[in-house]
Design a protein around this motif. Structure first.
Motif, PDB file in Angstrom:
ATOM      1  N   GLN A  13       0.830  -1.202   0.000  1.00 50.22           N
ATOM      2  CA  GLN A  13       0.000   0.000   0.000  1.00 50.22           C
ATOM      3  C   GLN A  13       0.869   1.258   0.000  1.00 50.22           C
ATOM      4  N   PRO A  14       0.350   2.355  -0.512  1.00 50.79           N
ATOM      5  CA  PRO A  14       1.093   3.614  -0.441  1.00 50.79           C
ATOM      6  C   PRO A  14       1.489   3.925   0.999  1.00 50.79           C
ATOM      7  N   GLY A  15       2.717   4.360   1.163  1.00 51.59           N
ATOM      8  CA  GLY A  15       3.256   4.608   2.483  1.00 51.59           C
ATOM      9  C   GLY A  15       3.908   3.404   3.128  1.00 51.59           C
ATOM     10  N   GLY A  16       3.780   2.268   2.495  1.00 53.04           N
ATOM     11  CA  GLY A  16       4.347   1.041   3.043  1.00 53.04           C
ATOM     12  C   GLY A  16       5.817   0.874   2.727  1.00 53.04           C
ATOM     13  N   SER A  17       6.350  -0.258   3.169  1.00 52.90           N
ATOM     14  CA  SER A  17       7.779  -0.533   3.020  1.00 52.90           C
ATOM     15  C   SER A  17       8.001  -1.909   2.414  1.00 52.90           C
ATOM     16  N   LEU A  18       9.108  -2.043   1.725  1.00 54.98           N
ATOM     17  CA  LEU A  18       9.574  -3.317   1.213  1.00 54.98           C
ATOM     18  C   LEU A  18      11.091  -3.341   1.299  1.00 54.98           C
ATOM     19  N   ARG A  19      11.632  -4.544   1.435  1.00 49.05           N
ATOM     20  CA  ARG A  19      13.084  -4.707   1.323  1.00 49.05           C
ATOM     21  C   ARG A  19      13.375  -5.647   0.163  1.00 49.05           C
ATOM     22  N   LEU A  20      14.091  -5.145  -0.811  1.00 54.48           N
ATOM     23  CA  LEU A  20      14.519  -5.955  -1.940  1.00 54.48           C
ATOM     24  C   LEU A  20      15.897  -6.540  -1.659  1.00 54.48           C
ATOM     25  N   SER A  21      16.104  -7.743  -2.161  1.00 53.90           N
ATOM     26  CA  SER A  21      17.396  -8.407  -2.043  1.00 53.90           C
ATOM     27  C   SER A  21      17.950  -8.711  -3.421  1.00 53.90           C
TER      28      SER A  21
END
Length: 126
Positions: A13-21
């Motif tokens: 969702q907008p405002g959310g976070s993700l971590r890419l590897s």
């Protein structure tokens, strides 16, 4: 020859976070600068962030500075991109890339990079 595989893309969702590897195989990453790029539908590829071989020089595009953080763990041969406060316009396929260098440089210029992953989809939508 280094091979790169991205993971961590998802719907958020907008405002959310993700971590890419970005996991490397075939070679150690210690001699490689790593960059993250993205390509949104209908748009040109954009350099997002890069990190040099020692991890003490990091570049960010103006659009992500202060929200994204790049890091590397040479012990696990992995580079990460922590993305916070994501926006819908950041929906794109995210790629990691690598180039071998002796000079401790980093770069947001795609032409510097000789090895590319296949990409991971990030979708920012409510």
């Amino acid at each position: 020859q280094v091979q790169l595989v991205e993971s961590g893309g998802n719907l958020v969702q907008p405002g959310g976070s993700l971590r890419l590897s970005c996991a490397a195989s075939g070679s150690t990453l210690v001699d490689y600068a790593i960059g993250w790029f993205r390509r949104a539908p209908g748009k040109a590829r954009e350099g997002v962030s890069s990190i040099n071989t020692s991890g003490d020089s990091k570049y960010y595009s103006d659009s992500v500075r202060g929200r994204f953080t790049i890091s590397r763990d040479d012990a696990s041969n992995t580079v990460y991109l922590q993305m916070n406060s994501l926006k819908p316009e950041e929906t794109a396929v995210y790629y990691c890339a690598a180039f071998q260098t002796k000079y401790g440089l980093a770069s947001l210029a795609p032409y510097e990079y000789s090895h590319w992953g296949q990409g991971t989809q990030v979708t920012v939508s409510s």
